[in-house]
Design an enzyme around this catalytic site. Structure first.
Site, PDB file in Angstrom:
ATOM      1  CB  CYS A 120       4.816  57.954   2.147  1.00  0.00           C
ATOM      2  SG  CYS A 120       5.961  56.747   2.823  1.00  0.00           S
ATOM      3  NE  ARG A 123       5.072  62.552  -1.931  1.00  0.00           N
ATOM      4  CZ  ARG A 123       5.374  63.513  -1.073  1.00  0.00           C
ATOM      5  NH1 ARG A 123       5.111  64.756  -1.380  1.00  0.00           N
ATOM      6  NH2 ARG A 123       5.909  63.242   0.082  1.00  0.00           N
ATOM      7  CD1 TRP A 166      10.225  55.614  -2.300  1.00  0.00           C
ATOM      8  CD2 TRP A 166      11.226  55.999  -0.335  1.00  0.00           C
ATOM      9  NE1 TRP A 166      11.571  55.759  -2.534  1.00  0.00           N
ATOM     10  CE2 TRP A 166      12.212  56.005  -1.349  1.00  0.00           C
ATOM     11  CE3 TRP A 166      11.634  56.227   0.970  1.00  0.00           C
ATOM     12  CZ2 TRP A 166      13.555  56.209  -1.099  1.00  0.00           C
ATOM     13  CZ3 TRP A 166      12.981  56.445   1.227  1.00  0.00           C
ATOM     14  CH2 TRP A 166      13.921  56.433   0.202  1.00  0.00           C
ATOM     15  CG  ASN A 191       3.257  60.532   3.948  1.00  0.00           C
ATOM     16  OD1 ASN A 191       2.880  59.390   3.698  1.00  0.00           O
ATOM     17  ND2 ASN A 191       3.134  61.529   3.097  1.00  0.00           N
ATOM     18  N   GLY A 192       6.242  59.605   7.166  1.00  0.00           N
ATOM     19  CA  GLY A 192       7.223  59.971   8.182  1.00  0.00           C
ATOM     20  C   GLY A 192       7.816  58.734   8.827  1.00  0.00           C
ATOM     21  CD  GLU A 251      21.632  70.006 -11.590  1.00  0.00           C
ATOM     22  OE1 GLU A 251      22.125  69.606 -10.533  1.00  0.00           O
ATOM     23  OE2 GLU A 251      20.446  69.753 -11.917  1.00  0.00           O
ATOM     24  CE  LYS A 305      18.748  66.634 -12.766  1.00  0.00           C
ATOM     25  NZ  LYS A 305      18.922  67.697 -11.816  1.00  0.00           N
ATOM     26  CD  GLU A 345      18.489  63.335 -10.637  1.00  0.00           C
ATOM     27  OE1 GLU A 345      17.819  63.082  -9.631  1.00  0.00           O
ATOM     28  OE2 GLU A 345      18.763  64.493 -10.977  1.00  0.00           O
ATOM     29  CG  HIS A 349      46.218  67.743  -9.410  1.00  0.00           C
ATOM     30  ND1 HIS A 349      47.547  67.961  -9.142  1.00  0.00           N
ATOM     31  CD2 HIS A 349      45.767  68.863 -10.027  1.00  0.00           C
ATOM     32  CE1 HIS A 349      47.881  69.175  -9.551  1.00  0.00           C
ATOM     33  NE2 HIS A 349      46.816  69.745 -10.103  1.00  0.00           N
ATOM     34  CE  LYS A 403      10.235  67.287  -8.174  1.00  0.00           C
ATOM     35  NZ  LYS A 403      11.473  67.569  -8.948  1.00  0.00           N
TER      36      LYS A 403
HETATM   37  C1  F6R Z   1      17.986  66.071  -8.490  1.00  0.00           C
HETATM   38  C2  F6R Z   1      16.995  66.328  -7.466  1.00  0.00           C
HETATM   39  C3  F6R Z   1      17.426  66.301  -6.048  1.00  0.00           C
HETATM   40  C4  F6R Z   1      16.804  67.491  -5.301  1.00  0.00           C
HETATM   41  C5  F6R Z   1      17.123  67.402  -3.797  1.00  0.00           C
HETATM   42  C6  F6R Z   1      16.584  68.604  -3.053  1.00  0.00           C
HETATM   43  O1  F6R Z   1      17.411  66.156  -9.760  1.00  0.00           O
HETATM   44  O2  F6R Z   1      15.859  66.544  -7.754  1.00  0.00           O
HETATM   45  O3  F6R Z   1      18.818  66.310  -5.933  1.00  0.00           O
HETATM   46  O4  F6R Z   1      17.318  68.662  -5.856  1.00  0.00           O
HETATM   47  O5  F6R Z   1      16.549  66.241  -3.283  1.00  0.00           O
HETATM   48  O6  F6R Z   1      15.211  68.708  -3.191  1.00  0.00           O
HETATM   49  P1  F6R Z   1      14.464  70.056  -2.848  1.00  0.00           P
HETATM   50  O7  F6R Z   1      14.910  71.068  -3.832  1.00  0.00           O
HETATM   51  O8  F6R Z   1      13.000  69.738  -2.975  1.00  0.00           O
HETATM   52  O9  F6R Z   1      14.871  70.425  -1.457  1.00  0.00           O
END
Ligand code: F6R
Length: 617
Positions: free
Chosen positions: A2, A27, A74, A100-101, A492, A496, A499, A515, A612
């Site tokens: 949110c 976000r 959200w 928010n929360g 990583e 990417k 997601e 394995h 985000k």
């Molecule tokens: C992947 C991504 C998430 C964040 C994770 C941690 O692209 O963005 O996996 O890395 O949610 O977020 P932060 O770094 O803000 O703690």
């Protein structure tokens, strides 16, 4: 998650609130709403769907008020719908609240309020908040007809006292048309100071266009905000003074600057963002300066273990530096997923150094893990991109990555900045411990200085990656292989891709393939191999050969001349010390995820179901 925006001043609040909500869209959200004070009554407009839809709601054009609050939701409690959207009002329509929360005890509070005659219209936890405020306000006010702002504040405080869980709230009231009251616990909230106007937001970018002066509200603090004044109170409602901080981010940093998407812009910013990270610690004589950290050399000599704790991409940044810490500093370094770490009673003592990585600085699990380590007596360091974020205030020490605002949900430039900064810190620590080969240190330092130029060269792979993506975007599964540091890059790269393209993908240590996972390889399966460590290259090539033999379609990302290989496509990246090769090798994989998602016509900046900053557990 949110988002919250608020405005109080002389201008019409509505356009400012809508602009703020729009800049928080990254976000992730499913509904939006706004509440303003119009001639001593509260107006609320809200619906599920995009922020821009609010403009089509009847009544939007008549919102003239100069005080207002706004929200992007959200969904957690209750599906996305008009009635569940924020703001929520109390039954008497005296108070309007955005939140928010998560209120964990909302069932209990709902029962209490229902027993007092209150009706609930939504399925949300939030709706208890305006009704609790109203309940306490009526109790305080009794027969006193004077509109005392302290009564309003006291009612908000008493309501907050009853809330278990996390909250950042804004409250407006038709009885107090010249004020906004805010409060927070375990959820971020910033207040932007203007001239005869003030702003509130969950995230700095929402109001960066209007001010660079920010107050950061702490847990259990309250702010009473008018257009000319901001008063802060502690949990006993004693007035306290707070200093504002100036944010150096430029408002243009949150524009797309001609790029089609924020993600592409942020991938292309990496030569600059990594340069900024390096420069933030580099002195004129080539030494690294970490003197702002409150960690004495005597203490650093006593460290017996390092935990690096984070989530998602930030956790991968930890994995990318684990080996460097162990090789340079000869200290056991464990990288942990915060949501697991916080519940597994890890062994921590005063000689354990705990490092937390979080781009946003607001990730609930990472903050909880940090709290756990502090309580166990360990020293804590936060690595974050956001000045003033919760993690900077909770950790004993923090280091900023200086990557600039990251708007796209998929983290790119934050990752490369985190790996760069942590590598620099490991070198600093090794120099203090004095146990590492000086030539290795000098070599690494030189390699770090080369990163910005080499990142620029990695961006030149864009065209060939785009071609590869156009032939790969219909795949159902994609596999990533690597050994050592290249396995981290594979993890990583796979994250990417998942997601933003929604293609199922897995990363495996190349040696582990036979394995089990090799059973999944069929003729035509796409397998991406990363090879940047000369010492492991022959082994990785052999493993890749095993999938080639079984008909896999292969892409190789490498900076090594490999003779006798049968890869279908090879992407060459610049040579670099393997300790930091992930910083370069991840770039083609970021581009690959981006172009595959574009080929699938997906919203790369706002992938489905993701947010985000993950401020709930
Ligand atoms: C992947 C991504 C998430 C964040 C994770 C941690 O692209 O963005 O996996 O890395 O949610 O977020 P932060 O770094 O803000 O703690």
């Amino acid at each position: 998650m949110c988002g919250i925006v608020g405005y109080i001043g002389n201008k019409k609040a509505c356009p400012i609130l809508i602009a703020g909500l729009t800049s928080l869209e990254y976000r992730g959200y499913d509904s939006a709403g706004i509440s303003t004070i119009e001639n001593d009554t509260l107006s609320v407009l809200k619906d599920k769907g995009r922020v821009k839809n609010l403009k089509n709601l009847s009544g939007f054009n008549s919102l003239q008020g100069t005080v207002g609050i706004a929200h992007t939701r959200w969904a957690t409690h209750g599906k996305p719908s008009k009635i569940n959207s924020h703001p929520h009002m109390d039954n008497s329509k005296t108070f309007s609240v955005v939140h928010n929360g998560i209120i964990e005890n909302f069932h209990e509070l709902r029962n209490f309020l229902t027993s007092k005659g209150c009706t609930f219209y939504s399925e949300t936890d939030t709706e208890v908040i305006p009704n609790l405020i109203s309940y306490y306000y009526n109790e305080i006010k009794g027969t006193d007809a004077s509109n005392n702002i302290f009564d309003f504040l006291t009612a908000v405080k008493r309501a907050c006292d009853k809330l278990n869980g996390s909250y950042a709230i804004e409250v407006i009231s038709k009885d107090f048309p010249n004020y906004i009251i805010t409060a927070k616990k375990n959820s971020p909230l910033v207040i932007g100071k203007g001239h005869t106007e003030n702003y509130i937001a969950s995230d700095i970018p929402a109001i960066l266009e209007y001010t660079k002066d920010f107050y950061f509200l702490e847990d259990d603090e309250f702010a009473v905000i008018s257009k000319d004044n901001i008063k802060f109170y502690n949990k006993s409602l004693n007035e306290i003074s707070k200093n504002f901080k100036q944010i150096s981010w430029s408002p243009t940093a949150i524009n797309k600057n001609g790029f089609e998407d924020y993600m592409l812009k942020e991938i292309f910013e990496q030569p600059d963002s990594v340069r900024n990270t390096i420069n933030s610690r580099l002195t004129e004589n080539g030494k690294y300066d970490f003197s702002d950290l409150n960690l004495s050399n005597e203490y650093l000599q006593t460290i017996n273990k390092i935990y690096i704790v984070a989530c998602g991409t930030a956790m991968h940044a930890g994995l990318a530096v684990k080996n460097t810490f162990e090789k340079l500093c000869k200290i056991t370094t464990q990288v942990e997923i915060a949501s697991e770490f916080r519940y597994r009673n890890p062994l921590i003592d005063i000689n354990t150094l705990c490092i937390f990585i979080s781009q946003s600085g607001e990730t609930a699990d990472t903050l909880a893990a940090l709290d756990l380590c502090k309580n166990a007596g360990a020293k804590t360091i936060a690595i974050t991109n956001v000045l003033g974020s919760s993690i900077t205030r909770m950790a004993d020490n923090y280091m900023l990555t200086h990557a600039g605002p990251e708007i796209a949900v998929a983290s790119t430039k934050a990752y490369t900045a985190q790996v760069t900064l942590l590598t620099m810190f490991s070198i600093h620590l090794a120099e203090i411990l004095g146990i590492c080969d000086k030539n290795l240190i000098e070599d690494l330092k030189y390699n770090i200085l080369c990163l910005p130029d080499k990142l620029q060269k990695c961006l030149n792979t864009n065209k060939i990656i785009k071609d590869f993506a156009s032939k790969t975007f219909t795949e159902k599964d994609i596999f990533f292989l690597g050994r050592g540091i290249d396995y981290t890059t594979a993890q990583e790269g796979s994250l990417k891709l998942k997601e933003i393209s929604y293609i199922h993908s897995e990363a495996y240590p190349a040696g582990e393939l036979k394995h089990g996972p090799i059973a999944l390889i069929e003729p035509g399966t796409t397998v991406i191999t990363i090879i940047t460590d000369e010492s492991l290259s022959a082994k990785s090539v052999s493993n890749a050969q095993e999938v080639i033999t079984r008909g896999a379609k292969t892409l190789l990302i490498t900076n090594i001349e490999l003779s006798n290989n049968n890869f279908d496509t090879i992407i060459n990246i610049p040579k670099i010390h393997p300790f930091i090769s992930s910083i370069l090798a991840i770039v083609p994989l970021q581009l690959l995820a981006y172009h595959i998602a574009k080929n699938k016509n997906l919203d790369v900046d706002k992938p489905r179901n993701l947010a985000k900053s993950v401020t709930v557990e």
